[in-house]
Design an enzyme around this catalytic site. Structure first.
Site, mmCIF file in Angstrom:
data_model
loop_
_atom_site.group_PDB
_atom_site.id
_atom_site.type_symbol
_atom_site.label_atom_id
_atom_site.label_comp_id
_atom_site.label_asym_id
_atom_site.label_seq_id
_atom_site.Cartn_x
_atom_site.Cartn_y
_atom_site.Cartn_z
ATOM 1 N N HIS A 221 0.817 -1.223 0.000
ATOM 2 C CA HIS A 221 0.000 0.000 0.000
ATOM 3 C C HIS A 221 0.850 1.273 0.000
ATOM 4 C CE1 HIS A 221 -3.515 -2.401 0.521
ATOM 5 N NE2 HIS A 221 -3.256 -2.736 1.774
ATOM 6 N N ASP B 139 -2.915 -10.368 -2.120
ATOM 7 C CA ASP B 139 -3.415 -9.871 -0.847
ATOM 8 C C ASP B 139 -4.881 -9.483 -1.033
ATOM 9 O OD1 ASP B 139 -2.173 -8.461 1.904
ATOM 10 O OD2 ASP B 139 -3.927 -7.411 1.099
ATOM 11 N N HIS C 252 -6.474 -6.999 -0.150
ATOM 12 C CA HIS C 252 -6.660 -5.578 -0.397
ATOM 13 C C HIS C 252 -5.910 -5.154 -1.662
ATOM 14 C CE1 HIS C 252 -7.011 -6.032 4.093
ATOM 15 N NE2 HIS C 252 -8.190 -5.527 3.776
ATOM 16 N N ASP D 243 -4.614 -12.519 3.966
ATOM 17 C CA ASP D 243 -5.821 -11.958 4.559
ATOM 18 C C ASP D 243 -7.061 -12.212 3.706
ATOM 19 O OD1 ASP D 243 -4.622 -10.294 2.724
ATOM 20 O OD2 ASP D 243 -4.566 -8.542 4.015
#
Length: 362
Positions: A138, A173, A175, A260
């Site tokens: 990120h 991931d 996200h 995740d």
């Protein structure tokens, strides 16, 4: 397969609060550990060092990245401010905490990822896993976000690009890999592919939506509906990610490896099982490309460790550990619509031309 580790990664202390939010909450009886904590990385290491895959792995110690290396993907002014922030415990972004041990951990995570790259580039191993924290995907050129401070995957990709490689970054991931997208948005010889849950923007430091509308000539977003499980990820890889990597002509692969997306993760709403991650590992290994994997998310540490073990099994063509927990039904009814929407945005990609819902050139 070589796994890279550095003890300094454990020195990043994210503290306690209300889950990921630091601070004091008077109505909360016992503050919770921040989800991105040292215990998760220790658990991941223990699973690989003591699980049945252990005899198939070799371990190497990483190193610290220097200022020039970090500046390959981040603005020097951002790095200077981040280093200063690490002198005391503070939140550099709403849920992203640093403290006195964080700067060394940041440099160790980045440098250990680069050490993994160097082993692959030298031909010592084809597959290298950088088991590091803090995570990175990120982190944007001048902005921290979502527990991420320096973008380890992007740093590896940029280093490989500068060495003349045609690089693809594959991110699973849960996200959206918004930081990597921003680093390489205008870089034609790096392709970024992110397969993630639909979550949209989440604040000033995460303005990107992750939707297919943000896809382009060197970036592909595959946004999956909440509840997506093993079959959704298999199809996303088979129908979009792999054809894109082939059409792009990637000769070096970087994987942003998060867990995740698992059925039990408190920070995601997807339903991947250990078997699903094992399949992802098989797909990645089957590409036959020199590959560096960097550790990203995964916050229910026991099940995430099992999923990591399964992914590594897949990378090595093994099937070793049973999954004692997976029981959530794999409801794949929304997958076709999600993938059709992702493909509809890829108007310049030939592999979508004949795909159902595709609008690419003939």
């Amino acid at each position: 397969m070589e796994v890279f580790w550095h003890d300094a990664c454990l020195e990043h202390d994210t503290g306690t609060g209300l889950w990921e939010l630091p601070g004091r909450w008077d109505w909360l009886d016992a503050p919770e550990p921040h989800p991105e904590n040292a215990a998760r990385l220790r658990t991941f290491r223990h699973a690989l060092a003591h699980g049945p895959v252990a005899p198939h792995l070799s371990w190497s110690t990483g190193r610290f990245a220097d200022d020039e290396e970090l500046a390959r993907v981040h603005e020097p002014s951002y790095l200077a401010g981040l280093r200063a922030a690490c002198e005391r415990r503070t939140a550099v972004e709403v849920n992203t905490v640093v403290g006195p041990g964080s700067w060394d951990a940041i440099r160790a995570a980045a440098g250990t990822a680069l050490a993994a790259y160097e082993a692959v580039a030298a031909g010592r191993t084809r597959l290298a896993y950088a088991l590091v924290r803090p995570p990175g995907h990120h982190a944007q050129p001048a902005m921290a976000d979502g527990y991420c401070l320096v973008n380890n995957a992007a740093l590896v990709a940029e280093t490989a690009r500068r060495a003349g490689r045609r690089v693809a970054v594959l991110d699973w991931d849960v996200h959206h890999g918004n930081g990597t997208q921003e680093v390489f948005r205008d870089t034609p010889d790096v392709l970024t592919v992110s397969v993630h849950m639909r979550h949209g923007p989440w604040g000033a430091n995460h303005a990107q939506t992750g939707a297919p509308a943000e896809s382009g000539a060197s970036n592909i977003n595959v946004e999956l509906s909440l509840g997506a499980g093993d079959e959704a990820y298999r199809r996303a890889l088979a129908e979009i990610a792999l054809p894109a990597l082939a059409e792009f002509g990637a000769d070096f692969l970087v994987c942003a490896s998060g867990f995740d997306g698992s059925a039990f993760d408190p920070n995601g709403r997807h339903n991947l099982t250990a078997a699903g991650y094992r399949d992802i590992g098989r797909v990645v290994s089957g590409l036959g490309l020199p590959t560096v994997l960097t550790q990203e998310g995964g916050y229910l540490r026991g099940y995430s460790a099992l999923c990591l073990h399964a992914l590594v099994e897949g990378l090595l063509g093994l099937d070793l550990l049973e999954d004692p927990l997976a029981y959530v039904p794999d409801d794949a009814q929304l997958v076709s619509a999600d993938l059709a929407k992702a493909k509809s945005a890829l108007t310049s990609w030939a592999f979508c031309a004949s795909a159902p819902g595709g609008r690419g050139p003939a």
